[in-house]
Scaffold this active site. Structure first.
Site, PDB file in Angstrom:
ATOM      1  N   SER A 428       0.821  -1.215   0.000  1.00 42.98           N
ATOM      2  CA  SER A 428       0.000   0.000   0.000  1.00 42.98           C
ATOM      3  C   SER A 428       0.847   1.253   0.000  1.00 42.98           C
ATOM      4  O   SER A 428       0.328   2.340  -0.273  1.00 42.98           O
ATOM      5  CB  SER A 428      -0.924   0.011   1.227  1.00 42.98           C
ATOM      6  OG  SER A 428      -0.151   0.015   2.418  1.00 42.98           O
ATOM      7  N   HIS A 449      -2.134  -2.659  -5.876  1.00 40.24           N
ATOM      8  CA  HIS A 449      -2.621  -2.396  -4.523  1.00 40.24           C
ATOM      9  C   HIS A 449      -4.125  -2.614  -4.476  1.00 40.24           C
ATOM     10  O   HIS A 449      -4.903  -1.740  -4.856  1.00 40.24           O
ATOM     11  CB  HIS A 449      -2.259  -0.967  -4.105  1.00 40.24           C
ATOM     12  CG  HIS A 449      -2.813  -0.593  -2.765  1.00 40.24           C
ATOM     13  ND1 HIS A 449      -3.206   0.689  -2.446  1.00 40.24           N
ATOM     14  CD2 HIS A 449      -3.070  -1.338  -1.656  1.00 40.24           C
ATOM     15  CE1 HIS A 449      -3.662   0.723  -1.220  1.00 40.24           C
ATOM     16  NE2 HIS A 449      -3.596  -0.497  -0.718  1.00 40.24           N
ATOM     17  N   GLU A 461      -4.995   0.058  -7.292  1.00 39.85           N
ATOM     18  CA  GLU A 461      -4.002   1.022  -7.772  1.00 39.85           C
ATOM     19  C   GLU A 461      -2.909   0.257  -8.502  1.00 39.85           C
ATOM     20  O   GLU A 461      -2.217  -0.576  -7.912  1.00 39.85           O
ATOM     21  CB  GLU A 461      -3.419   1.819  -6.604  1.00 39.85           C
ATOM     22  CG  GLU A 461      -4.408   2.824  -6.020  1.00 39.85           C
ATOM     23  CD  GLU A 461      -3.858   3.621  -4.856  1.00 39.85           C
ATOM     24  OE1 GLU A 461      -4.050   4.850  -4.819  1.00 39.85           O
ATOM     25  OE2 GLU A 461      -3.241   3.000  -3.959  1.00 39.85           O
ATOM     26  N   ASN A 499      -3.754   7.319  -0.544  1.00 31.98           N
ATOM     27  CA  ASN A 499      -3.156   7.714   0.731  1.00 31.98           C
ATOM     28  C   ASN A 499      -2.480   9.079   0.643  1.00 31.98           C
ATOM     29  O   ASN A 499      -2.423   9.821   1.631  1.00 31.98           O
ATOM     30  CB  ASN A 499      -2.161   6.662   1.212  1.00 31.98           C
ATOM     31  CG  ASN A 499      -2.858   5.445   1.795  1.00 31.98           C
ATOM     32  OD1 ASN A 499      -4.047   5.483   2.088  1.00 31.98           O
ATOM     33  ND2 ASN A 499      -2.131   4.354   1.953  1.00 31.98           N
TER      34      ASN A 499
END
Length: 595
Positions: A428, A449, A461, A499
């Site tokens: 991640s 991800h 992702e 993120n």
């Protein structure tokens, strides 16, 4: 100031005046027209008047088409579109919806009160200014109340009715009558939590524009990532278009000048768009292009990408935790033979049982049939020997989030997997390039991800390094499609898309804790009710896990060294005290244990 509804005898609305046909004003015009209200809409911008007329006509034609009506369909109440404020003399209630500037609003409110009869209520749509102060400045304080929208008005959408103590009972009754007539959902959001929610969201939207301007990811992928990865009602760039690029730019600039906080310094991209007249949905072009009715005709997107997908007949998954089991389940359900390699026989057996239990729950929920469950289990085998991966065209690593462990594994995968095998890490936030170097075959290594839980979350992702072969990327794109997932693409950089945008937003929320009057529950409620987010920032931190959130903050700060990514002291103290969020029922809330 209160948002409580204390009136019990709402009045009828009568003819409604609207001053300002920007994002909020035009949306209110359509709501009022759909509600059958007679409307007098005033704007000095001829383009805004023409645009409103075209969209009203297009909406009427669309309704007639949907109902199979000809030109003789039912007539709606009249709408007068004019640049002459004198027309407001015929209104029984007026909404001010001009730009969020105290001087501009004051001047418009004074003109409204001068044009209208003394008993005509006036509603301001300010989101940041004091309603009582505007009421006093208007010259008729008893006639003014507020409609506070944190997001643009929409059918059934939220609004915080604001009745200042100065407002008369008749003004308050008219306020609530209009909310009901427009089909809006009244919510009680105090001014401070509403302002905090606005600040959090505006800074997040600004960072999304900066990320897009950097060329890190396409506008379409940024929107898709945040919508699917965080469950948001729309992506940040879609939201900017809907709110109006100029309106957001103005709001950011005002906050930046007032606070000096660099989070509010408008993205150069937004400044360029305002200069170029690309204002979003309101005038037909922003990050996407819109037709005369305001529907998207050319969404923000990215190139399809080059390369030729390679055939995939067997997929390997390395790991036995929740993510590895979830990925293996997704692949097997999609119809591909799958092998899950665990560290030992006990872990392998437990992983197989966990996948079986998850499939059983899906059967109970009606997501798959019992036959599909058995077929998926029949396609899934387990092993403790990495050598079995030699027959796989794609191998996904899903072990512990530790770079040393991942590099050691990729070193082994580089030895046992056939040439041309796509090797993917499900990290991640760790370096995909480091895994690629360890494998000794960087052209074959990418990041995939998956979001947790993998069987439920649609987003993946797809992370690439400069050395990744185009055919490898094409194979990964096709595999995601075959698995029923939506892939967004970005280069290898800590945090990827989700993120990198999510954690500065959460960090901003944590910084609010340094203010004595911050109300955690009220801030969460303002974000949820006002902006339509599935949960507020503090509830989201509890859901992610406070320890996980702190680790991501630390990793992002180590790599970028930006103030907005500074790990939160309060978060670190909570983790040190053993408060980890929902996982152990202790976080920003004390969570009840399920029986």
């Amino acid at each position: 100031m209160t948002t409580e509804h204390t009136e019990t005898a709402p009045t009828t609305v009568g003819t409604l005046g609207i001053v300002g046909l920007g994002t909020v004003g035009e949306a209110l015009l359509h709501l009022a027209h759909d509600a059958g209200l007679e409307v007098i809409a005033v704007d000095t911008d001829l383009d805004a008047l023409d645009r409103a007329a075209c969209r009203l006509k297009a909406a009427a034609q669309a309704r007639a088409h949907d109902r199979g009506e000809g030109q003789g369909g039912p007539q709606r109440a009249a709408v007068t579109l004019t640049g002459d404020p004198a027309a407001l003399s015929g209104a029984q209630l007026v909404i001010e919806a001009v730009t969020e500037d105290a001087d501009v609003k004051t001047a418009v409110l004074r003109e409204i009160t001068a044009r209208c009869a003394p008993d005509v209520p006036v509603l301001t749509t300010t989101t940041t200014l004091s309603v009582p102060r505007l009421a006093i400045a208007s010259g008729r304080p008893e006639s003014l109340a507020g409609l506070r929208f944190l997001a643009p008005p929409a059918p059934g959408g939220p609004v915080a009715p604001v009745r200042p103590p100065l407002a008369s009972p008749g003004t308050a009754a008219a306020l609530y009558a209009l909310v009901a007539a427009l089909g809006l959902r009244p919510v009680a959001i105090a001014a401070r939590p509403a302002a905090d929610a606005d600040d959090l969201v505006l800074a997040y939207l600004n960072r999304a524009a900066i990320l897009c301007d950097e060329g890190y990811a396409s506008a379409g992928d940024i929107d898709t990532a945040m919508r699917l990865g965080c469950g948001l009602p729309r992506g940040p760039l879609e939201t900017l278009d809907l709110m109006g690029i100029d309106s957001v730019h103005s709001a950011l600039l005002s906050r930046w000048r007032r606070t000096g906080d660099c989070a509010f310094e408008p993205s150069p991209l937004l400044s360029r768009m305002v200069t170029a007249g690309l204002l979003g949905r309101k005038n037909g072009e922003g990050f996407a292009r819109y037709d005369e009715q305001g529907a998207v005709v050319a969404p923000a997107g990215r190139d399809a990408g080059a390369g030729t997908p390679r055939p995939v007949t067997r997929v390997g998954v390395v790991g036995s935790g929740a993510m590895a089991c979830g990925i293996a389940e997704v692949v097997a359900v999609a119809g591909l033979p799958t092998v899950l390699v665990a560290r030992g026989a006990e872990q392998a057996a437990r992983a197989l049982a966990n996948v079986g239990d998850s499939l059983t729950r899906r059967v109970r929920r009606g997501r798959i049939t019992p036959a599909e469950r058995e077929a998926a289990l029949g396609r899934l085998e387990t092993s403790v020997d990495l050598a079995v991966l030699g027959g796989c065209e794609v191998v996904v690593e899903a072990i512990v989030e530790d770079l040393d462990a991942k590099q050691a594994l990729f070193g082994r995968l580089g030895e046992v997997c056939a040439p041309g095998t796509v090797l993917a890490t499900s990290t991640s936030s760790l370096s995909v390039a480091a895994c690629a170097r360890a494998a000794g075959r960087p052209a074959d290594v990418i990041g995939l991800h998956f979001f947790n839980p993998a069987p439920v979350m649609r987003l993946v992702e797809l992370v690439h390094t400069p050395e990744a072969h185009e055919d490898v990327l094409a194979t990964a794109r096709q595999l995601c499609r075959d698995l029923g997932k939506t892939a967004v693409e970005c280069p290898d950089r800590t945090g990827f898309i989700v993120n990198r945008l999510l954690f500065p937003y959460l960090g901003d929320a944590l910084a609010l804790l340094e203010d004595a009057d911050t109300d955690i529950a009220a801030t969460d409620a303002a974000v949820e009710q006002g902006h339509g987010y599935p949960m507020g920032p503090f509830a989201l931190l509890d859901t992610i896990g406070l320890d996980v959130s702190l680790a991501i903050q630390e990793r992002l700060f180590d790599d970028f060294r930006l103030p907005e990514l500074t790990p939160s002291t309060a978060l670190a103290e909570l983790v040190a005290a053993g408060a980890l969020g929902r996982k152990n029922k202790r976080g920003f809330r004390t969570h009840e244990r399920r029986a």
